[in-house]
Design a protein around this motif. Structure first.
Motif, mmCIF file in Angstrom:
data_model
loop_
_atom_site.group_PDB
_atom_site.id
_atom_site.type_symbol
_atom_site.label_atom_id
_atom_site.label_comp_id
_atom_site.label_asym_id
_atom_site.label_seq_id
_atom_site.Cartn_x
_atom_site.Cartn_y
_atom_site.Cartn_z
ATOM 1 N N TRP A 103 0.875 -1.173 0.000
ATOM 2 C CA TRP A 103 0.000 0.000 0.000
ATOM 3 C C TRP A 103 0.912 1.223 0.000
ATOM 4 O O TRP A 103 1.625 1.466 0.957
ATOM 5 C CB TRP A 103 -0.930 0.018 1.213
ATOM 6 N N ASN A 104 0.935 1.937 -1.103
ATOM 7 C CA ASN A 104 1.807 3.090 -1.299
ATOM 8 C C ASN A 104 3.272 2.679 -1.411
ATOM 9 O O ASN A 104 4.171 3.484 -1.179
ATOM 10 C CB ASN A 104 1.642 4.123 -0.173
ATOM 11 N N GLY A 105 3.522 1.438 -1.794
ATOM 12 C CA GLY A 105 4.892 0.955 -1.893
ATOM 13 C C GLY A 105 5.693 1.612 -2.997
ATOM 14 O O GLY A 105 6.911 1.754 -2.879
ATOM 15 N N SER A 106 5.048 2.026 -4.084
ATOM 16 C CA SER A 106 5.794 2.612 -5.199
ATOM 17 C C SER A 106 6.246 4.038 -4.898
ATOM 18 O O SER A 106 7.221 4.518 -5.489
ATOM 19 C CB SER A 106 4.949 2.598 -6.480
ATOM 20 N N GLN A 107 5.561 4.711 -3.979
ATOM 21 C CA GLN A 107 5.931 6.090 -3.654
ATOM 22 C C GLN A 107 6.710 6.195 -2.351
ATOM 23 O O GLN A 107 7.377 7.214 -2.122
ATOM 24 C CB GLN A 107 4.674 6.968 -3.556
ATOM 25 N N PHE A 108 6.623 5.166 -1.495
ATOM 26 C CA PHE A 108 7.337 5.250 -0.225
ATOM 27 C C PHE A 108 8.247 4.049 0.011
ATOM 28 O O PHE A 108 9.473 4.176 0.009
ATOM 29 C CB PHE A 108 6.356 5.403 0.942
ATOM 30 N N ASP A 109 7.684 2.861 0.204
ATOM 31 C CA ASP A 109 8.470 1.716 0.669
ATOM 32 C C ASP A 109 9.626 1.369 -0.266
ATOM 33 O O ASP A 109 10.774 1.230 0.185
ATOM 34 C CB ASP A 109 7.565 0.495 0.851
ATOM 35 N N LEU A 110 9.346 1.188 -1.548
ATOM 36 C CA LEU A 110 10.413 0.795 -2.471
ATOM 37 C C LEU A 110 11.459 1.896 -2.674
ATOM 38 O O LEU A 110 12.662 1.597 -2.684
ATOM 39 C CB LEU A 110 9.835 0.349 -3.809
ATOM 40 N N PRO A 111 11.073 3.175 -2.836
ATOM 41 C CA PRO A 111 12.113 4.204 -2.918
ATOM 42 C C PRO A 111 12.975 4.289 -1.663
ATOM 43 O O PRO A 111 14.192 4.486 -1.762
ATOM 44 C CB PRO A 111 11.315 5.495 -3.138
ATOM 45 N N VAL A 112 12.359 4.130 -0.484
ATOM 46 C CA VAL A 112 13.151 4.148 0.745
ATOM 47 C C VAL A 112 14.131 2.975 0.757
ATOM 48 O O VAL A 112 15.308 3.122 1.096
ATOM 49 C CB VAL A 112 12.239 4.116 1.987
ATOM 50 N N ILE A 113 13.638 1.791 0.387
ATOM 51 C CA ILE A 113 14.518 0.619 0.320
ATOM 52 C C ILE A 113 15.658 0.871 -0.662
ATOM 53 O O ILE A 113 16.816 0.527 -0.392
ATOM 54 C CB ILE A 113 13.702 -0.633 -0.070
ATOM 55 N N HIS A 150 4.787 -5.821 -9.236
ATOM 56 C CA HIS A 150 4.528 -5.121 -7.979
ATOM 57 C C HIS A 150 3.165 -4.447 -8.088
ATOM 58 O O HIS A 150 2.949 -3.596 -8.955
ATOM 59 C CB HIS A 150 5.606 -4.068 -7.699
ATOM 60 N N VAL A 151 2.262 -4.829 -7.195
ATOM 61 C CA VAL A 151 0.922 -4.244 -7.163
ATOM 62 C C VAL A 151 0.857 -3.285 -5.983
ATOM 63 O O VAL A 151 0.794 -3.698 -4.821
ATOM 64 C CB VAL A 151 -0.172 -5.325 -7.026
ATOM 65 N N ASP A 152 0.910 -1.992 -6.275
ATOM 66 C CA ASP A 152 0.702 -0.969 -5.250
ATOM 67 C C ASP A 152 -0.798 -0.700 -5.196
ATOM 68 O O ASP A 152 -1.346 -0.017 -6.053
ATOM 69 C CB ASP A 152 1.478 0.300 -5.612
ATOM 70 N N LEU A 153 -1.441 -1.264 -4.210
ATOM 71 C CA LEU A 153 -2.907 -1.204 -4.153
ATOM 72 C C LEU A 153 -3.431 0.225 -4.077
ATOM 73 O O LEU A 153 -4.471 0.531 -4.657
ATOM 74 C CB LEU A 153 -3.423 -2.012 -2.960
ATOM 75 N N MET A 154 -2.739 1.098 -3.362
ATOM 76 C CA MET A 154 -3.212 2.474 -3.275
ATOM 77 C C MET A 154 -3.260 3.103 -4.661
ATOM 78 O O MET A 154 -4.209 3.827 -4.992
ATOM 79 C CB MET A 154 -2.310 3.298 -2.354
#
Length: 273
Positions: A103-113, A150-154
């Motif tokens: 959830w919001n991985g493309s804008q937060f989680d993955l860039p942070v990683i 990668h499915v970013d549900l948001m």
């Protein structure tokens, strides 16, 4: 639904050391944190720090394999450095190529990683390759917004329109799932300061579980799960959580919130549940 599936979430703190280096500050930690907040407000009008200054303190995931088996895991600062957390998480992609769900991985989680892996000098081609190494990933990789690895549900549930973005907590409640339990406040910094690691991982895993339940409903909507298969996975999820003492509260709240929507109200109708 393409298996295996990995639903994941991260929790972070502000990296004070990197912040001090970036802005040329020489202050005690207590003053440094406040100074970074003020600088960020001047830059953007908000307290939320730039992504590269988010230090990862926990990564949690739920793994569903081809046989339908489920496994929950968390890598946290209780036992691992940030570099070790990242190394353990990234090694998953060296062994398998799961469908990644966030959830919001493309804008937060993955860039942070990405930023934090670069900070520690790590290599993660299995996650970040866009076809330079594996040509198949040119057409289906974890970074492209419109691919399905990668499915970013948001993002997909907003039909890729930022004006339609919703909070995971709100959508989970709307669909009859627990969402955030308790007061809903963000307690991660306090959990880390007090070394309440079980509360930290339970918080992160709770977001993973809500994301998983929303993903199942999304898969049903898309026709990737038929209704009988959907009901079967829901029952397997309930059975799995019943074996996880740390999620007894999540299961109890789900039993209650499921009664607030007609479709979800039959999740716990089985006499064994």
């Amino acid at each position: 639904m393409r298996l295996p599936v990995l639903i994941f979430d991260i929790e972070t703190l502000t990296d004070l050391k990197s912040g001090a280096h970036l802005y040329g500050l020489d202050l005690p930690d207590a003053d440094l944190e406040q100074a970074l907040i003020k600088l960020r407000r001047q830059e953007s009008g908000m307290d939320f720090q730039r992504l590269a200054l988010h230090e990862i303190v926990c990564i949690s995931g739920l793994w569903l394999d081809e046989q339908g088996g489920m496994k929950m895991f968390s890598f946290s600062r209780e036992q691992h450095s940030e570099a070790e957390i990242l190394t353990k998480f990234l090694s998953i992609f060296d062994k398998r190529n799961p469908t990644l769900v966030s959830w919001n991985g493309s804008q937060f989680d993955l860039p942070v990683i990405l930023f934090r892996a670069m900070y520690h000098g790590l290599s993660a081609p299995s996650l970040f390759d866009q076809g330079e190494i594996d040509q198949q990933k040119r057409y289906n990789n974890y970074q492209n917004r419109y691919h399905h690895r990668h499915v970013d549900l948001m993002d997909v549930m907003a039909m890729f329109n930022g004006r339609n973005f919703q909070k995971l907590d709100d959508i989970a409640h709307l669909l009859g799932y627990p969402g955030k339990r308790g007061d809903g406040a963000y307690h991660v910094p306090e959990y880390v300061r007090q070394q309440e690691w079980q509360k930290l991982t339970a918080y992160c895993e709770g977001d993973v579980l809500n994301t998983w339940l929303v993903y199942l409903r999304w898969s049903l909507l898309k026709g990737q799960l038929l209704i009988n298969d959907y009901r079967d996975v829901i029952q397997r999820t309930i059975q799995f959580l019943s074996t996880q003492p740390q999620h007894r509260d999540f299961l109890a709240v789900w039993r209650e919130t499921s009664q607030r929507t007609e479709f979800t109200s039959i999740d716990f109708l089985s006499p064994t549940l």
